[in-house]
Enzyme design. Structure first.
Site, PDB file in Angstrom:
ATOM      1  NE  ARG A   1      -7.066 -17.255 -66.145  1.00  0.00           N
ATOM      2  CZ  ARG A   1      -6.223 -17.416 -67.169  1.00  0.00           C
ATOM      3  NH1 ARG A   1      -4.986 -17.009 -67.067  1.00  0.00           N
ATOM      4  NH2 ARG A   1      -6.631 -17.976 -68.288  1.00  0.00           N
TER       5      ARG A   1
ATOM      6  NE  ARG B   1      -1.849 -17.018 -69.271  1.00  0.00           N
ATOM      7  CZ  ARG B   1      -2.158 -15.788 -68.915  1.00  0.00           C
ATOM      8  NH1 ARG B   1      -1.328 -15.063 -68.203  1.00  0.00           N
ATOM      9  NH2 ARG B   1      -3.307 -15.261 -69.262  1.00  0.00           N
TER      10      ARG B   1
ATOM     11  CE1 TYR C   1      -3.985 -17.904 -75.004  1.00  0.00           C
ATOM     12  CE2 TYR C   1      -2.716 -18.099 -72.991  1.00  0.00           C
ATOM     13  CZ  TYR C   1      -3.520 -18.663 -73.960  1.00  0.00           C
ATOM     14  OH  TYR C   1      -3.864 -19.976 -73.860  1.00  0.00           O
TER      15      TYR C   1
ATOM     16  CB  CYS D   1      16.749 -17.691 -80.161  1.00  0.00           C
ATOM     17  SG  CYS D   1      18.303 -17.815 -79.292  1.00  0.00           S
TER      18      CYS D   1
HETATM   19  C1  LIG Z   1      -9.590 -24.686 -68.565  1.00  0.00           C
HETATM   20  C2  LIG Z   1     -10.851 -25.183 -68.007  1.00  0.00           C
HETATM   21  C3  LIG Z   1     -11.263 -24.792 -66.732  1.00  0.00           C
HETATM   22  C4  LIG Z   1     -10.505 -23.817 -65.889  1.00  0.00           C
HETATM   23  O1  LIG Z   1     -10.467 -22.531 -66.415  1.00  0.00           O
HETATM   24  P1  LIG Z   1      -9.800 -21.355 -65.552  1.00  0.00           P
HETATM   25  O2  LIG Z   1      -9.895 -20.186 -66.441  1.00  0.00           O
HETATM   26  O3  LIG Z   1      -8.394 -21.766 -65.290  1.00  0.00           O
HETATM   27  O4  LIG Z   1     -10.589 -21.229 -64.309  1.00  0.00           O
HETATM   28  C5  LIG Z   1     -12.402 -25.351 -66.225  1.00  0.00           C
HETATM   29  N1  LIG Z   1     -13.136 -26.239 -66.933  1.00  0.00           N
HETATM   30  C6  LIG Z   1     -12.763 -26.631 -68.165  1.00  0.00           C
HETATM   31  C7  LIG Z   1     -13.594 -27.621 -68.884  1.00  0.00           C
HETATM   32  C8  LIG Z   1     -11.625 -26.121 -68.743  1.00  0.00           C
HETATM   33  O5  LIG Z   1     -11.280 -26.506 -69.972  1.00  0.00           O
END
Ligand SMILES: *Cc1c(COP(=O)(O)O)cnc(C)c1O
Length: 436
Positions: free
Chosen positions: A294, A331, A335, A362
């Site tokens: 992210r 999202r 969430y 929809c």
């Molecule tokens: C999803 C995930 C990440 C990344 O998470 P972010 O919140 O996008 O930084 C890193 N390592 C593993 C094992 C993940 O499942």
């Protein structure tokens, strides 16, 4: 003033720009809904993460968690930046292969990798397989025996840390589908199983505590826990971990009330905790790996939409509807995620009303923002939702048989189409007539 729009992102015409390209021109050239990435912002985040490790003088890897946004183009950028990357499926792996991404810099995650996926990984000499469960150890062994080869592996453990994030975003607590539990002895058993198998080269341990985390504490607790386990493994089994991977989850700013820490603060805290705990336990300092997803692509991404219909009901917030929605960004529906949206032609225009920004799908839940302050808008205006780069396009669907948007990379004033807009022909090309 919208804090997420910098004065440098507004051009002489007063329009919002991305990577030096006018958003109105992007909408005109490529159509909407459109996903646009500021490539320099992606590069900058990777470099910031790397620099902290270098300043701390430790061995490290920054591995981009590509489930946040996977495409040939993003793997090309990661290759250029010398980053590692994580994949979680045969599809992501295939995309990385297509991009020419170096396979020795790929880590393969997932809590139910199939035999076919493990075969694909072994055939392409993927750098690290992150073993998640006993079934997978057996499957991988089967693949390795058939190919008469060996593989580099780490064990994913459940650190048992809950990170104060949204509950759907937590993966580190004990009651998790990911990784080997520690307290019940599963992790020890998995280690013994791996060490006893000459086809598996064991490199260390991994723990990922969750996502969109704003505090250092969770990372410090997890880092300490991983080192404690490594120390226990050394004492009990004579095994010394070379790599400790603390995962990702570094929070970003979506709305003004989000107060994320800087990459420097997260990494500093992790490195300091690992150094200190390793020293206390008499362990050699392991390589430290992180897996930001992210925080690499989220802030660099923008979704461009065109305003269509509007519904005003006396006493209620108006609905302003865009030409996208939960199909390109689920999202908010999934969430209750919040974003800021601005008017492309005047991103700092004074708001005159607070609207419900509605999607075109929809579902009553297809509301992109429940209370979005906006200046006066009319049909045809281009709106830009900020910080949509992570888990937006990556989770896109064809719900209502809407085509998925195009994706553009913008850098140094130049826009490059990196994923084509789906056509109606694309949408139906897997369908077959029923002749029953
Ligand atoms: C999803 C995930 C990440 C990344 O998470 P972010 O919140 O996008 O930084 C890193 N390592 C593993 C094992 C993940 O499942």
């Amino acid at each position: 003033m919208n804090e997420q729009v910098q004065p440098s992102e507004i051009n002489a015409a007063g329009h919002l720009t991305i990577g030096g390209v006018d958003t109105l021109e992007l909408a005109e050239q490529f159509g909407t809904p459109l996903v646009v990435y500021d490539v320099a912002a992606i590069r900058d985040q990777i470099r910031r993460f790397k620099k902290v490790f270098e300043d701390n003088d430790v061995d490290y890897e920054v591995s981009y968690a590509s489930k946040a946004f996977s495409s040939v183009a993003i793997y090309q950028v990661m290759k250029e930046e010398g980053a590692h990357t994580d994949v979680v499926s045969g599809g992501e792996l295939t995309t990385a292969i297509k991009a020419g991404f170096p396979m020795d810099k790929v880590s393969f995650h997932g809590n139910n990798k199939s035999l076919a996926e493990l075969k694909l990984a072994v055939d392409h000499h993927v750098g690290m397989i992150m073993l998640d469960n006993f079934h997978e150890i057996d499957l991988l062994n089967q693949v390795l025996e058939e190919a008469d080869t060996s593989a580099d592996v780490m064990l994913r453990i459940t650190p048992g840390i809950s990170a104060h994030a949204h509950k759907y975003d937590q993966t580190g607590q004990v009651d998790s589908k990911f990784g080997f539990d520690v307290d019940s002895g599963q992790a020890d058993k998995a280690l013994q199983k791996v060490l006893a198998n000459p086809r598996l080269r064991m490199h260390g341990l991994h723990g990922h505590i969750g996502s969109q985390i704003f505090e250092l504490e969770g990372f410090e607790l997890a880092a300490k826990k991983l080192i404690d386990i490594a120390a226990h493994w050394q004492e009990a089994f004579g095994y010394t971990a070379e790599i400790v991977n603390v995962g990702g989850g570094f929070g970003i700013k979506y709305v003004a009330s989000d107060k994320p820490l800087r990459p420097e603060q997260f990494v500093d805290a992790i490195v300091k905790t690992i150094k200190k705990t390793a020293q206390e336990k008499g362990l050699p300092l392991p390589e430290i790996w992180i897996e930001p997803g992210r925080s690499i692509v989220g802030p660099a991404g923008y979704n461009l939409y065109t305003v269509g219909s509007r519904k005003d009901v006396p006493g209620l917030k108006p609905y302003v509807t865009i030409d996208g929605g939960m199909g390109d960004n689920i999202r908010p529906a999934l969430y209750q995620a919040k974003y800021e949206t601005v008017l492309a032609r005047d991103p700092q225009a004074k708001p005159v009303e607070t609207v419900r920004l509605a999607g075109k799908y929809c579902e009553s839940g297809d509301i992109m923002a429940e209370a979005q302050p906006l200046p006066a808008t009319k049909a045809g205006d281009v709106l830009v939702t900020l910080d949509t780069g992570a888990y937006g396009y990556a989770m896109a669907s064809n719900y209502n048989r809407n085509p998925r948007p195009a994706v553009v990379f913008a850098e140094n004033g130049k826009a490059s189409l990196v994923i084509k807009r789906e056509s109606y022909a694309d949408l139906i090309h897997l369908d077959l007539p029923y002749n029953g």
